[in-house]
Design an enzyme around this catalytic site. Structure first.
Site, PDB file in Angstrom:
ATOM      1  N   SER A 149       0.828  -1.118   0.060  1.00 24.60           N
ATOM      2  CA  SER A 149      -0.102  -0.170   0.077  1.00 24.60           C
ATOM      3  C   SER A 149       0.928   1.202  -0.044  1.00 24.60           C
ATOM      4  O   SER A 149       2.127   1.192   0.358  1.00 24.60           O
ATOM      5  CB  SER A 149      -0.786  -0.118   1.146  1.00 24.60           C
ATOM      6  OG  SER A 149      -1.511   1.214   1.506  1.00 24.60           O
ATOM      7  N   TYR A 162      -3.104  -1.391  10.402  1.00 23.09           N
ATOM      8  CA  TYR A 162      -3.021  -1.482   8.915  1.00 23.09           C
ATOM      9  C   TYR A 162      -1.708  -0.807   8.494  1.00 23.09           C
ATOM     10  O   TYR A 162      -0.964  -1.651   7.853  1.00 23.09           O
ATOM     11  CB  TYR A 162      -4.287  -0.819   8.260  1.00 23.09           C
ATOM     12  CG  TYR A 162      -4.215  -0.855   6.865  1.00 23.09           C
ATOM     13  CD1 TYR A 162      -4.702  -2.163   6.139  1.00 23.09           C
ATOM     14  CD2 TYR A 162      -3.749   0.030   6.089  1.00 23.09           C
ATOM     15  CE1 TYR A 162      -4.655  -2.108   4.780  1.00 23.09           C
ATOM     16  CE2 TYR A 162      -3.746  -0.017   4.602  1.00 23.09           C
ATOM     17  CZ  TYR A 162      -4.317  -1.186   4.027  1.00 23.09           C
ATOM     18  OH  TYR A 162      -4.558  -1.334   2.553  1.00 23.09           O
TER      19      TYR A 162
HETATM   20  P1  NAI Z   1     -11.099  -6.295  -0.445  1.00 26.05           P
HETATM   21  O1  NAI Z   1     -11.753  -6.076   0.722  1.00 26.05           O
HETATM   22  O2  NAI Z   1     -12.126  -6.748  -1.985  1.00 26.05           O
HETATM   23  O3  NAI Z   1     -10.017  -7.711  -0.640  1.00 26.05           O
HETATM   24  C1  NAI Z   1      -9.469  -8.021   0.630  1.00 26.05           C
HETATM   25  C2  NAI Z   1      -9.603  -9.417   0.488  1.00 26.05           C
HETATM   26  O4  NAI Z   1      -8.947 -10.184   1.479  1.00 26.05           O
HETATM   27  C3  NAI Z   1     -11.089 -10.131   0.255  1.00 26.05           C
HETATM   28  O5  NAI Z   1     -11.214 -10.829  -0.947  1.00 26.05           O
HETATM   29  C4  NAI Z   1     -11.079 -10.986   1.571  1.00 26.05           C
HETATM   30  O6  NAI Z   1     -11.996 -11.895   1.507  1.00 26.05           O
HETATM   31  C5  NAI Z   1      -9.732 -11.306   1.735  1.00 26.05           C
HETATM   32  N1  NAI Z   1      -9.503 -11.799   3.158  1.00 26.05           N
HETATM   33  C6  NAI Z   1      -9.796 -11.270   4.358  1.00 26.05           C
HETATM   34  N2  NAI Z   1      -9.412 -11.846   5.438  1.00 26.05           N
HETATM   35  C7  NAI Z   1      -8.807 -13.021   4.923  1.00 26.05           C
HETATM   36  C8  NAI Z   1      -8.349 -14.391   5.481  1.00 26.05           C
HETATM   37  N3  NAI Z   1      -8.308 -14.284   6.894  1.00 26.05           N
HETATM   38  N4  NAI Z   1      -7.890 -15.077   4.747  1.00 26.05           N
HETATM   39  C9  NAI Z   1      -7.737 -14.951   3.240  1.00 26.05           C
HETATM   40  N5  NAI Z   1      -8.284 -13.758   2.584  1.00 26.05           N
HETATM   41  C10 NAI Z   1      -8.770 -12.807   3.716  1.00 26.05           C
HETATM   42  O7  NAI Z   1     -10.153  -5.112  -0.747  1.00 26.05           O
HETATM   43  P2  NAI Z   1      -8.903  -4.689  -1.791  1.00 26.05           P
HETATM   44  O8  NAI Z   1      -8.932  -3.281  -2.001  1.00 26.05           O
HETATM   45  O9  NAI Z   1      -9.210  -5.560  -3.158  1.00 26.05           O
HETATM   46  O10 NAI Z   1      -7.747  -5.263  -0.940  1.00 26.05           O
HETATM   47  C11 NAI Z   1      -6.834  -6.319  -1.373  1.00 26.05           C
HETATM   48  C12 NAI Z   1      -5.285  -5.733  -0.887  1.00 26.05           C
HETATM   49  O11 NAI Z   1      -5.010  -4.548  -1.518  1.00 26.05           O
HETATM   50  C13 NAI Z   1      -5.421  -5.474   0.694  1.00 26.05           C
HETATM   51  O12 NAI Z   1      -4.006  -6.152   0.925  1.00 26.05           O
HETATM   52  C14 NAI Z   1      -5.331  -3.977   0.821  1.00 26.05           C
HETATM   53  O13 NAI Z   1      -4.765  -3.657   1.920  1.00 26.05           O
HETATM   54  C15 NAI Z   1      -4.478  -3.535  -0.548  1.00 26.05           C
HETATM   55  N6  NAI Z   1      -4.642  -2.138  -0.862  1.00 26.05           N
HETATM   56  C16 NAI Z   1      -6.036  -1.778  -1.346  1.00 26.05           C
HETATM   57  C17 NAI Z   1      -6.022  -0.614  -1.548  1.00 26.05           C
HETATM   58  C18 NAI Z   1      -7.334   0.276  -2.051  1.00 26.05           C
HETATM   59  O14 NAI Z   1      -7.533   1.224  -2.099  1.00 26.05           O
HETATM   60  N7  NAI Z   1      -8.386  -0.714  -2.405  1.00 26.05           N
HETATM   61  C19 NAI Z   1      -5.098   0.492  -1.434  1.00 26.05           C
HETATM   62  C20 NAI Z   1      -3.638  -0.359  -1.084  1.00 26.05           C
HETATM   63  C21 NAI Z   1      -3.608  -1.458  -0.982  1.00 26.05           C
END
Ligand code: NAI
Length: 268
Positions: A149, A162
């Site tokens: 991130s 986070y």
């Molecule tokens: P999201 O909420 O759609 O994705 C997060 C995913 O992690 C979900 O599919 C969820 O089911 C999964 N997850 C949660 N707990 C879990 C566990 N215990 N075991 C396995 N999977 C688990 O949101 P997004 O944005 O797609 O996030 C994905 C990555 O991107 C994260 O690491 C987030 O920190 C990172 N990120 C996102 C940004 C944004 O603005 N959307 C910015 C910077 C980083």
């Protein structure tokens, strides 16, 4: 020739957001994709079908869903067993799973702290450990790409668990990269800015909140998940064969100190 032809890839947290976009993009690029999900088997199956559709050009490609909580060691081990049973080998691990929970730091519950660190950082380490064990046992090269991130380097008050999980990810990426560089294992990260995914539901559908978010981004808009998936595809492919230990920020300029767009420090 697709960038990831025939590569076997595991993407954690791939049933939504950036992970989903990575699964689909990697299928388009010819990879076989294991779609890890934590809950919601139907959603994961939907992503698998989208990957299948996207990947039809690559003959014989196979996509599977695999349930598992990346913060639990037995789940991680089972997940790798299942992926290796289905694919035979693994070439690329994408540590994408991540969660956040806002709270003023003096009010953070330790269970929430442990959950965020457990998924975002400890989980990424455990999955990396399993992947590296496999790469070494095959005597083959391998690639790990972490979803970090902009908060790897930018502090985020009220999101300290986070923020420190992503700060830790920088050192995880660099330390693993250095430790295994001479054995053909590359470890890199992508640092997204504000991306339109479910983690940001608080502002995505609220025009006022969205305008506020946009006002802070030098490029004037949030990113789309597919714009991030493209960076993952590059780092997972041989096009980045001489890159290791790096984070590529895909953030519309958020890491460029946007406050300095005006020369306020010189009194102008
Ligand atoms: P999201 O909420 O759609 O994705 C997060 C995913 O992690 C979900 O599919 C969820 O089911 C999964 N997850 C949660 N707990 C879990 C566990 N215990 N075991 C396995 N999977 C688990 O949101 P997004 O944005 O797609 O996030 C994905 C990555 O991107 C994260 O690491 C987030 O920190 C990172 N990120 C996102 C940004 C944004 O603005 N959307 C910015 C910077 C980083």
């Amino acid at each position: 020739m697709p960038k990831l032809s025939g590569k076997n890839v595991l993407v954690t947290g791939a049933s939504s957001g950036i992970g989903e976009a990575i699964a689909i993009r990697f299928a388009q690029e010819g990879a076989n994709v294991a779609i890890n999900y934590y809950s919601g088997a139907d959603r994961a199956e939907e992503v698998r079908r989208k990957a299948e559709k996207a990947g039809t050009q690559a003959k014989g490609s196979k996509h599977i869903t695999v349930k598992g909580d990346v913060s639990r060691e037995p789940d991680v081990k089972d997940m790798f067993d299942r992926v290796l049973k289905e694919f035979g080998t693994l070439d690329v691990l994408i540590n994408n799973s991540g969660v956040q929970k806002p709270a003023a730091s003096h009010e953070v519950e330790m269970a929430d702290f442990d959950r965020v660190i457990g998924i975002n950082l400890r989980g990424a380490f455990m999955c990396s450990r399993e992947a590296i064990r496999h790469f070494l046992s095959r005597g083959a090269s391998g690639v790990i790409v972490n979803n970090s991130s902009v908060h790897e380097i930018i502090p985020k008050p009220k999101y300290v668990p986070y923020s420190i999980s992503k700060g830790g990810m920088e050192n995880l990426t660099k330390s693993l990269a250095l430790e295994y560089a001479d054995r053909g294992i590359r470890v890199n990260a992508v640092g997204p800015g504000a991306i339109v995914t479910p983690i940001n539901n608080a502002w995505i559908n609220d025009p006022k909140a969205r305008a506020e978010v946009q006002s802070h981004i030098p490029m004037g808009r949030p990113g789309e998940a597919d714009e991030i998936a493209g960076v993952f595809a590059f780092l997972a492919s041989d096009e980045s064969s001489y890159i290791t230990g790096q984070t590529i920020f895909a953030c519309g300029g958020l890491t460029l100190y946007p406050e300095f767009r005006v020369a306020w420090s010189s009194g102008e």
